[in-house]
Write an enzyme that holds these catalytic residues in place. Structure first.
Site, PDB file in Angstrom:
ATOM      1  N   GLY A 188      11.228  -4.206   7.039  1.00  0.00           N
ATOM      2  CA  GLY A 188      11.443  -4.412   5.614  1.00  0.00           C
ATOM      3  C   GLY A 188      10.654  -3.417   4.798  1.00  0.00           C
ATOM      4  O   GLY A 188       9.428  -3.519   4.725  1.00  0.00           O
ATOM      5  N   VAL A 189      11.343  -2.433   4.221  1.00  0.00           N
ATOM      6  CA  VAL A 189      10.644  -1.402   3.439  1.00  0.00           C
ATOM      7  C   VAL A 189      11.176  -1.389   2.007  1.00  0.00           C
ATOM      8  O   VAL A 189      11.501  -0.353   1.443  1.00  0.00           O
ATOM      9  CB  VAL A 189      10.746  -0.006   4.097  1.00  0.00           C
ATOM     10  CG1 VAL A 189       9.833   0.084   5.288  1.00  0.00           C
ATOM     11  CG2 VAL A 189      12.184   0.329   4.502  1.00  0.00           C
ATOM     12  N   GLY A 190      11.248  -2.588   1.447  1.00  0.00           N
ATOM     13  CA  GLY A 190      11.625  -2.715   0.049  1.00  0.00           C
ATOM     14  C   GLY A 190      10.430  -2.495  -0.846  1.00  0.00           C
ATOM     15  O   GLY A 190       9.611  -1.594  -0.609  1.00  0.00           O
ATOM     16  N   LYS A 191      10.265  -3.344  -1.860  1.00  0.00           N
ATOM     17  CA  LYS A 191       9.224  -3.127  -2.860  1.00  0.00           C
ATOM     18  C   LYS A 191       7.829  -3.058  -2.250  1.00  0.00           C
ATOM     19  O   LYS A 191       7.031  -2.192  -2.583  1.00  0.00           O
ATOM     20  CB  LYS A 191       9.284  -4.239  -3.913  1.00  0.00           C
ATOM     21  CG  LYS A 191      10.496  -4.177  -4.815  1.00  0.00           C
ATOM     22  CD  LYS A 191      10.358  -5.058  -6.037  1.00  0.00           C
ATOM     23  CE  LYS A 191      10.400  -6.521  -5.726  1.00  0.00           C
ATOM     24  NZ  LYS A 191      10.407  -7.382  -6.940  1.00  0.00           N
ATOM     25  N   VAL A 192       7.513  -3.977  -1.339  1.00  0.00           N
ATOM     26  CA  VAL A 192       6.168  -4.030  -0.762  1.00  0.00           C
ATOM     27  C   VAL A 192       6.049  -3.134   0.459  1.00  0.00           C
ATOM     28  O   VAL A 192       5.100  -2.364   0.594  1.00  0.00           O
ATOM     29  CB  VAL A 192       5.784  -5.484  -0.398  1.00  0.00           C
ATOM     30  CG1 VAL A 192       4.414  -5.520   0.271  1.00  0.00           C
ATOM     31  CG2 VAL A 192       5.789  -6.358  -1.640  1.00  0.00           C
ATOM     32  N   GLY A 193       7.007  -3.229   1.364  1.00  0.00           N
ATOM     33  CA  GLY A 193       6.940  -2.465   2.606  1.00  0.00           C
ATOM     34  C   GLY A 193       6.820  -0.974   2.388  1.00  0.00           C
ATOM     35  O   GLY A 193       6.091  -0.281   3.116  1.00  0.00           O
TER      36      GLY A 193
ATOM     37  N   LYS B  56       6.218 -22.651  -7.925  1.00  0.00           N
ATOM     38  CA  LYS B  56       7.258 -21.668  -7.642  1.00  0.00           C
ATOM     39  C   LYS B  56       8.533 -22.126  -8.334  1.00  0.00           C
ATOM     40  O   LYS B  56       8.715 -23.321  -8.622  1.00  0.00           O
ATOM     41  CB  LYS B  56       7.511 -21.568  -6.130  1.00  0.00           C
ATOM     42  CG  LYS B  56       8.105 -20.242  -5.697  1.00  0.00           C
ATOM     43  CD  LYS B  56       7.064 -19.145  -5.612  1.00  0.00           C
ATOM     44  CE  LYS B  56       7.641 -17.878  -4.994  1.00  0.00           C
ATOM     45  NZ  LYS B  56       6.614 -16.837  -4.828  1.00  0.00           N
TER      46      LYS B  56
END
Length: 379
Positions: free
Chosen positions: A195-200, A95
């Site tokens: 969390g409803v960003g890119k993945v959510g 990472k």
């Protein structure tokens, strides 16, 4: 590799100053990258190359201190080793973090300087996107570096890895639902997504298609508004509604809780108030400390380990190394259902938490396959 079980992605208590050698005792290599001309301050951590070259995203974040950045990159890189091993990939774990606010610090020059640092590792570490970085950024990195995945489709890459990350989480949730209720269907279940960003956002789409009722929250109001607009009801009640905070979401009568923001979402206090029977989300390092997994088990909550179910993005960018095929990557990501099922069955058979079972399965593969690989490579 650790011989003593410790849930991947959990960091022991530490003093004010991080001892890199002590905290990173399991790691093969930690590299500090500094380029004053562009403002680049980055850290690359390679946890293990037992199964192959390390692969993991680059997180661009305004850490409060260098110590925080070190602790995060060591934690995340260890999790990537376990994620790749459990997903059956011939890859190790690594990472990188870039210290700074991507909104003000990120530039083409900085990204290209970062690419030169990654190139200097000669293929021991492949980089990709993470929080604060995007496929377009990887295109810049790739102008200086051969060891980059997650590039844009226009440059022959896999594009946005959040698509298959969400798909894999959904498959893991189906396996957890089967373990809890005897059916893989989420129809009629209430799922809380924090969390409803890119993945959510993509996960909500899968849940709605499966007939679930979804309750969402996010600190970024436009993200919530976008999801609500995408799933606005024509007639009858909308399949998605929003609440103002994670605390409100946890107070809802949920069947499934899906943490999809940053880590450490599962604390003792959260476990105490959680009504959900299943916890399955996309966030990395969800357990606030070792022992939370046992608390979930004691309450009868089925926990699908984060690095098991969120491996779809890794599968997607790893496929790029073979010449990307979305259909092939999607088929591989679908196996997360089988992997999650195996983890939950192993946990039940061995009388341990799913987190411990997942660690054991990953460690077994790193040990057994890694030993054989080492023999063939003359190590």
């Amino acid at each position: 590799m650790s011989a003593t079980p410790r849930t991947a992605g959990t960091t022991p208590p530490r003093s004010a100053a991080v001892d890199v050698f002590e905290l990173g005792a399991e790691h093969e290599q930690v590299v500090f990258c500094n380029d004053p001309a562009t403002g680049l301050r980055a850290i690359v951590a390679i946890h293990s190359t037992a199964l192959g070259p390390a692969l993991g995203g680059t997180r661009f974040h305004p850490y409060a201190s260098t110590d925080d950045a070190i602790a995060d990159v060591l934690d995340l890189s260890r999790g990537m080793s376990y994620k790749a091993a459990l997903a059956g990939l011939d890859l190790g774990g690594g990472k990188a973090v870039i210290i700074g606010d991507p909104a003000t610090t990120k530039s083409e020059a900085l990204l290209r300087a970062y690419g030169r640092f990654v190139q200097s590792l000669a293929g021991r570490y492949y980089t990709a996107c993470d929080v604060g970085t995007y496929s377009e950024d990887m295109d810049h990195v790739a102008r200086e570096c051969s060891f980059v995945t997650g590039r844009t489709l226009a440059h022959g890459g896999a594009g946005d890895s959040s698509v298959l990350t969400a798909y894999g989480v959904f498959q893991g949730m189906r396996a957890a639902a089967e373990h809890a209720w005897g059916s893989t269907s989420l129809e009629g279940r209430t799922v809380g997504v924090a969390g409803v960003g890119k993945v959510g956002r993509h996960l909500v789409r899968h849940l709605v298609s499966d007939g679930a009722r979804v309750v969402v929250t996010d600190v970024h109001a436009p993200a919530v508004e976008r999801v609500l607009a995408e799933h606005a009801a024509g007639t009858g009640p909308a399949p998605v509604r929003a609440v103002g905070s994670t605390a409100e979401l946890l107070g809802e009568p949920l069947d499934v809780y899906a943490p999809c923001a940053l880590g450490r979402a599962l604390t003792d206090d959260v476990v105490d108030v959680l009504s959900a029977r299943v916890v399955c989300g996309a966030a990395n390092n969800q357990l606030a400390h070792p022992g939370v997994d046992k608390a979930l088990l004691d309450r009868g909550i089925v926990y699908a380990p984060d690095y098991c179910v969120n491996a779809g993005g890794l599968v997607q960018v790893a496929d790029e190394l073979e010449g990307f095929s979305f259909d092939r990557a999607e088929q591989r990501a679908a196996r997360i259902y089988d992997t999650t099922r195996a983890v939950l069955e192993t946990a039940a058979a061995e009388g341990v938490s799913p987190a411990v079972a997942a660690d054991r399965l990953a460690e077994r593969r790193m040990r057994d396959v890694g030993r054989l690989r080492g023999i063939w490579l003359g190590r």
